[in-house]
Each structure stands twice: as structure tokens, then as C-alpha cells.
Design an enzyme around this catalytic site. Structure first.
Site, PDB file in Angstrom:
ATOM      1  N   ARG A  20      -1.061 -11.369   2.265  1.00 17.63           N
ATOM      2  CA  ARG A  20      -0.602 -11.692   0.916  1.00 17.63           C
ATOM      3  C   ARG A  20       0.417 -12.828   0.976  1.00 17.63           C
ATOM      4  NH1 ARG A  20      -0.170  -5.900  -2.285  1.00 17.63           N
ATOM      5  NH2 ARG A  20      -2.223  -5.140  -1.677  1.00 17.63           N
ATOM      6  N   LYS A  22       3.553 -13.868   0.675  1.00 18.22           N
ATOM      7  CA  LYS A  22       4.244 -14.358  -0.519  1.00 18.22           C
ATOM      8  C   LYS A  22       5.441 -15.218  -0.172  1.00 18.22           C
ATOM      9  CE  LYS A  22       2.593 -11.583  -4.138  1.00 18.22           C
ATOM     10  NZ  LYS A  22       2.429 -10.151  -4.296  1.00 18.22           N
ATOM     11  N   ARG A  23       5.586 -16.328  -0.908  1.00 19.08           N
ATOM     12  CA  ARG A  23       6.771 -17.177  -0.782  1.00 19.08           C
ATOM     13  C   ARG A  23       7.798 -16.710  -1.801  1.00 19.08           C
ATOM     14  NH1 ARG A  23       3.657 -22.267  -2.338  1.00 19.08           N
ATOM     15  NH2 ARG A  23       2.804 -20.607  -3.602  1.00 19.08           N
ATOM     16  N   CYS A  39     -10.451  -8.249 -17.972  1.00 23.63           N
ATOM     17  CA  CYS A  39     -10.278  -7.015 -17.201  1.00 23.63           C
ATOM     18  C   CYS A  39     -11.457  -6.811 -16.252  1.00 23.63           C
ATOM     19  CB  CYS A  39     -10.168  -5.819 -18.138  1.00 23.63           C
ATOM     20  SG  CYS A  39     -10.138  -4.259 -17.228  1.00 23.63           S
ATOM     21  N   ALA A 159       1.557  -0.202 -11.989  1.00 29.10           N
ATOM     22  CA  ALA A 159       0.161  -0.531 -12.294  1.00 29.10           C
ATOM     23  C   ALA A 159       0.065  -2.001 -12.665  1.00 29.10           C
ATOM     24  CB  ALA A 159      -0.349   0.335 -13.436  1.00 29.10           C
ATOM     25  N   HIS A 165      -7.022   3.758 -14.152  1.00 35.44           N
ATOM     26  CA  HIS A 165      -7.540   3.850 -12.785  1.00 35.44           C
ATOM     27  C   HIS A 165      -6.551   4.605 -11.917  1.00 35.44           C
ATOM     28  CE1 HIS A 165      -4.800   0.413 -12.555  1.00 35.44           C
ATOM     29  NE2 HIS A 165      -4.736   0.606 -11.239  1.00 35.44           N
ATOM     30  N   HIS A 239      -3.103  30.590  -2.374  1.00 33.41           N
ATOM     31  CA  HIS A 239      -2.790  29.713  -1.242  1.00 33.41           C
ATOM     32  C   HIS A 239      -3.982  28.816  -0.914  1.00 33.41           C
ATOM     33  CE1 HIS A 239      -0.840  28.210   2.263  1.00 33.41           C
ATOM     34  NE2 HIS A 239      -1.915  28.451   2.977  1.00 33.41           N
TER      35      HIS A 239
HETATM   36 ZN   LIG Z   1     -10.815  -2.852 -18.884  1.00 34.72          ZN
HETATM   37 ZN   LIG Z   2       0.675  28.868  -0.213  1.00 39.16          ZN
END
Ligand SMILES: [Zn+2]
Ligand SMILES: [Zn+2]
Length: 332
Positions: A20, A22-23, A39, A159, A165, A239
Site C-alpha cells: 500500500r 502510503k506517503r 459502488c 468502513a 458488508h 457450551h
Molecule cells: Zn452498493
Molecule cells: Zn462454555
């Protein structure tokens, strides 16, 4: 290739995402960036994501085309890379390895404007099934030790895209946070011969003061030592070490309770950004008795600042007993 580097003091692993690259100026630019209209997760834009690894297509449409109700695709900008060997090595006193892992995105709905809370229970159940299906597939890969399932909702919660998502990251190391829970649960078990989470479920359902909701299979609570205001956990009543081993009726009950909890949060906190995390047992290293999977839901209402970073203490301005009462009393 991203790199995993181990902090020699705390043993914490950090992903150095070299690609990635990045600067300094990129960070400011990112803050300024406006939401773009396009999108990649909307139907019709399937070719803008990597090819899907799983999709639910109720009317039998072909892969990477519209007609899906849910899609899982590799992250276009993965934190970890799927191909290669771990290649553990030393660098003088330091330890590092290749940043191998899986990073996938679950596109929860074709509807851009949905939220997890506004979706039907069936759709939420499908998201749980997608997690289940992907974990069963990825756990076959012997390089992976842990799979973290999580959702960032809202910009302030991390996000970068609005379309509903969630994500999954499989790692070759058990994350430190998870390790701390595993060790703590094991210590409690060794001392009391009971699962600490089973004990939490018992006490919270008996006392009721921090109880937000429950059904046959699950309980939602504001945890006793909540780190954040309105932090909430959902735990299976029986459990259960592994999320992916839950049964059909349990996913039905979970989607009901999760939807209800999210609706209560929306109502009380006016659509807060939030992080949702599923903590399950490591893929290959578990005694099956002391750890109990659960969901942690953290609305993003406060900022973690100097004292928290420096100490690991959290200052929570809302007692969990009050948070639980507000959430319980919300009409949804
Ligand atoms: Zn969308
Ligand atoms: Zn448990």
C-alpha cells in the site's frame, strides 16, 4: 508481499502492508476524500471485484453476474496475501514472516441502502451461513491458525464502503487479543473446572440487570466490565467452542437476537457506527472445554485516547447496567 513483524517486547504481531506504500500526504488526502457515487458491491458491477469464492443465487444465475442475494469475494486490497509460504525468518534480533492469509468480503445484500438491522432475519441468517461456509473451506488450509469474522459499519468504525458488508481474515498466528481470552478462560477452567463463559451466561440470566435479550439458544448482555459505552455480547447458552459448528436452528435464533439487538442500538443511539466481532476457538488448538464462542458488538461512541493506549485501561462513561436498561426498554 505484506510482512508480519513481531514486537520483541510484547510479542504482538503487526502487518506491515508494504504494497500500500502510503506517503505522508496520502493520509490527509484519505481524510478529505468524499464518498464517490460508484459502488463496486452493487449488482451489475460484479466485474469490479475479484471473482467470487461463494455466492447465494436463489434463481440459479451464473457466477460473477447479477442475480445473487449474497456474494463473498476476496478483498481487492487485502491486508494479507493468500499465495506463498510463511518463510519465518530472523532479522537480527527481530522475527518476521511473510504476510500470508485470506482476506474476504461478504457482500451481505444486493440492496445498497440496507443495514444489517433493516434486513430480514433470513438475510442475516444467510450472512451467518456464509461465514460458516467460508470457515469450513478455509480451515482446510494448514497455514491458517485463526479466522476472525468481523463487520465495520459506518465510516467512524472503519468502513470505507457504504454498501452493507462484513469481512473475514484468516491468519497464520492466533491474534494477541484472542490469545489473552483463551489463556484467561483456560486459567478459570483449571481453577474452577467450569467454562467462564457458561458461568457468565448463568449469572447474567439469573440476575437480569445486564441482560438485554434472550431466546432458546442465545443471550445478549452488556458485559460486567464493558470497555465501551453500550458494548454488548451475544453468547450461545449452551457450551460451544466453535461458531462454525452451530446447528441450523441456532443460526435461526442468532439472527433473530442479533437483529433485535441492532434495532435496539439503532433506536437508542440513533444509528451509531459500530464494530461487530465474532470470537471463536482457534482452528487447530483447543481443548474444547474452556473457550466458548461469542459475538462482541461495540458501538463507536467514544475515542480511544492517550490513557487507554498507554495503559490498556478503558474509561467507560455508561455503566453496563444502565446501558442494558436503555436497550431493554427501547421499543422495537
Ligand atoms: Zn452498493
Ligand atoms: Zn462454555
Amino acid at each position: 508481499m505484506p510482512e508480519l513483524r513481531k514486537d520483541p517486547v510484547t510479542s504482538r504481531w503487526v502487518i506491515i502492508s508494504t504494497e500500500r506504500g502510503k506517503r505522508p500526504s496520502d493520509f490527509g488526502a484519505e481524510r478529505e476524500r468524499e464518498r464517490v457515487g460508484f459502488c463496486p458491491f452493487c449488482p451489475g458491477n460484479e466485474d469490479k471485484t475479484p471473482a467470487e469464492v461463494l455466492a447465494y443465487r436463489p434463481n440459479g444465475s451464473g457466477p460473477n453476474a447479477p442475480g445473487w442475494s449474497l456474494r463473498v469475494v476476496p478483498n481487492k486490497f487485502p491486508a494479507l496475501q493468500i499465495e506463498g509460504d510463511l518463510n519465518r525468518q530472523g532479522d537480527g534480533m527481530y522475527d518476521k514472516m511473510n504476510g500470508i492469509g485470506a482476506h474476504e468480503v461478504v457482500i451481505e445484500t444486493p440492496e445498497h441502502g440496507d443495514t444489517l438491522a433493516s434486513m430480514s432475519e433470513q438475510r442475516i441468517e444467510d450472512v451467518l451461513w456464509a461465514f460458516h461456509d467460508r470457515v469450513l473451506d478455509l480451515r482446510k488450509d494448514q497455514r491458517f491458525k485463526y479466522i476472525l469474522l468481523f463487520k465495520n459499519s459506518g465510516r467512524a468504525a472503519g468502513a470505507s464502503l457504504e454498501h452493507p458488508h462484513s469481512q473475514l481474515i484468516a491468519t497464520p498466528i492466533i491474534p494477541k487479543r484472542v490469545r489473552e481470552e483463551l489463556d484467561g478462560a483456560k486459567e478459570y477452567y483449571n481453577y474452577k473446572e467450569r467454562c467462564v463463559f457458561c458461568d457468565i451466561v448463568r449469572q447474567e440470566t439469573n440476575q437480569g440487570v445486564r441482560l438485554v435479550g434472550e431466546n432458546d439458544s442465545f443471550v445478549a448482555i452488556a458485559p460486567y466490565a464493558s470497555r465501551f459505552p453500550f458494548e454488548a455480547w451475544i453468547l450461545p447458552k449452551g457450551h460451544a467452542p466453535f461458531f462454525e459448528e452451530a446447528q441450523k436452528n441456532e443460526y435461526v435464533h442468532l439472527s433473530k437476537l442479533l437483529r433485535e439487538l441492532l434495532l435496539r442500538m439503532e433506536k437508542v443511539l440513533l444509528n451509531p457506527p459500530y464494530n461487530l466481532i465474532i470470537h471463536s476457538s482457534p482452528l487447530r488448538e483447543t481443548d474444547g472445554r474452556s473457550y466458548h464462542w461469542h459475538i462482541e458488538l461495540m458501538p463507536k461512541l467514544t475515542h480511544v485516547a492517550g490513557f487507554e493506549w498507554g495503559s490498556g485501561f478503558y474509561i467507560n462513561p455508561t455503566p453496563p447496567e444502565d446501558a442494558a436498561r436503555y436497550l431493554r426498554d427501547a421499543k422495537v
